[in-house]
Design a protein around this motif. Structure first.
Motif, PDB file in Angstrom:
ATOM      1  N   THR A   1       0.802  -1.224   0.000  1.00  0.00           N
ATOM      2  CA  THR A   1       0.000   0.000   0.000  1.00  0.00           C
ATOM      3  C   THR A   1       0.836   1.275   0.000  1.00  0.00           C
ATOM      4  O   THR A   1       0.468   2.266  -0.641  1.00  0.00           O
ATOM      5  N   PHE A   2       1.967   1.269   0.698  1.00  0.00           N
ATOM      6  CA  PHE A   2       2.768   2.487   0.839  1.00  0.00           C
ATOM      7  C   PHE A   2       4.215   2.249   0.417  1.00  0.00           C
ATOM      8  O   PHE A   2       4.758   1.151   0.561  1.00  0.00           O
TER       9      PHE A   2
ATOM     10  N   TYR B   1       1.181   6.544  -1.953  1.00  0.00           N
ATOM     11  CA  TYR B   1       0.046   5.703  -1.589  1.00  0.00           C
ATOM     12  C   TYR B   1      -0.428   4.990  -2.852  1.00  0.00           C
ATOM     13  O   TYR B   1      -0.722   5.621  -3.871  1.00  0.00           O
TER      14      TYR B   1
ATOM     15  N   ARG C   1      -0.808   5.487  -8.240  1.00  0.00           N
ATOM     16  CA  ARG C   1       0.275   5.866  -7.334  1.00  0.00           C
ATOM     17  C   ARG C   1       0.172   7.373  -7.094  1.00  0.00           C
ATOM     18  O   ARG C   1       0.490   8.171  -7.980  1.00  0.00           O
TER      19      ARG C   1
END
Length: 360
Positions: A132-133, A179, A188
């Protein structure tokens, strides 16, 4: 993120590329009369080595003497703490903006010409990447330093653009957060920030430079889009009487002037089409646009647009580009001050370019 796993025996991989270039430029009368020029572009060697969780990534490039000759593009030692976290020490890519490239073409986007795309400096960077990150935290002592005299100017013989002349980039910190979301459409969304010093060799004082960026990418099937906005500010401590509105930046052996304060906006997209045409397996069509909005009103803004096709055939990649520029040092201007004061009487100039590279 490169996948290099722990192993008991050292592992070494060597690769590289050889490239040739044809170009025909609208502002070069002699070149137009002879139908353009075709010649050597660059030879590079890539070296990767790893032992357990320690690894090396290095790339050395050799251009013609007129373009700076030979220099290290990147070279760093890394350590992987686990599958998500790593640290890199040495000449590594500065985490600012869309990476690895903010473009699809051989010329890059306008951001490259100000050290804001595929830039590499000397320092330490921590990277984290999960589903996710992604985030990066980095400290750079300085840009590539080739001469270590107390009052020695930074050499323009380098791959990525940095401040040269009587100012030197020092003690820069960077932070970047991305993110990631979406399934069929991969998104993104990110933001980047950097802040550092500008040490003046004459006044012995340290000014500052800073940058903020927001950026977004998406991939859907064979489509890719890159959108970015940056705000850049430079505050050098020059001698009295010398303008603080202009900096010198350099790469490929030659410096030029750049406005100290500006905003830059870019938009790039591409469409890939798989094909079966002899050895050709893919055609990627693209258009990359950049606009430099200089904060001083009397300075003329700069523009760049590149339309082209990337032809993939095994290990051979060919970029066919039509690059157009307005007040652009590499596309038709006088090179010295196109990116600083500019010329209100300038006109759009263009370069038709074919770059052929064998990558191994």
């Amino acid at each position: 993120m490169n996948s290099i796993y722990a192993q008991e025996k050292p592992e070494i991989k060597i690769g590289g590329a050889l490239r040739f270039n044809y170009n025909l430029s609208s502002w070069k009368e002699g070149q137009k009369e002879r139908g353009g020029d075709f010649g050597y572009d660059m030879f590079r060697v890539n070296f990767n080595a790893s032992w357990k969780d320690i690894y090396l990534d290095a790339e050395y490039r050799l251009y013609s003497e007129a373009f700076g000759g030979g220099f290290l593009k990147q070279g760093w030692v890394g350590y992987r703490f686990n599958e998500k976290d790593e640290i890199q020490v040495g000449l590594n890519q500065v985490p600012f903006g869309i990476q690895q490239y903010n473009s699809h073409n051989w010329f890059f986007n306008l951001t490259y010409y100000f050290g804001l795309e595929d830039d590499h400096d000397m320092g330490v960077k921590f990277r984290h990447e999960d589903e996710t990150f992604e985030y990066d935290l980095a400290f750079y002592k300085n840009a590539e330093e080739l001469q270590f005299g107390g009052d020695t100017e930074s050499s323009p013989n380098r791959y990525s653009y940095d401040v040269v002349g009587r100012n030197k980039e020092v003690n820069q910190v960077n932070g970047k957060l991305i993110y990631k979301f979406g399934d069929s459409i991969k998104n993104r969304l990110g933001t980047s920030a950097q802040y550092g010093g500008l040490y003046n060799l004459d006044t012995k004082k340290t000014g500052s430079h800073s940058g903020l960026a927001i950026h977004y990418e998406f991939d859907y099937k064979n489509w890719n889009l890159k959108a970015q906005a940056m705000k850049i500010s430079n505050n050098p401590e020059n001698l009295p009487g010398e303008s603080d509105d202009i900096l010198q930046m350099g790469a490929y052996g030659v410096p030029y002037e750049v406005a100290a304060d500006y905003n830059i906006y870019t938009l790039a997209f591409s469409k890939s089409i798989p094909v079966k045409l002899g050895p050709i397996s893919n055609l990627q069509f693209y258009n990359d646009f950049g606009y430099m909005d200089k904060e001083i009103e009397r300075f003329e803004d700069s523009f760049m647009n590149v339309t082209g096709i990337l032809v993939s055939a095994g290990h051979v990649y060919t970029y066919i580009d039509y690059a157009a520029g307005y007040n652009h040092s590499w596309l038709g201007g006088n090179f010295v001050d196109d990116f600083s004061t500019g010329n209100p009487d300038a006109k759009w100039e263009a370069r038709f370019n074919i770059n052929i590279g064998y990558y191994f």
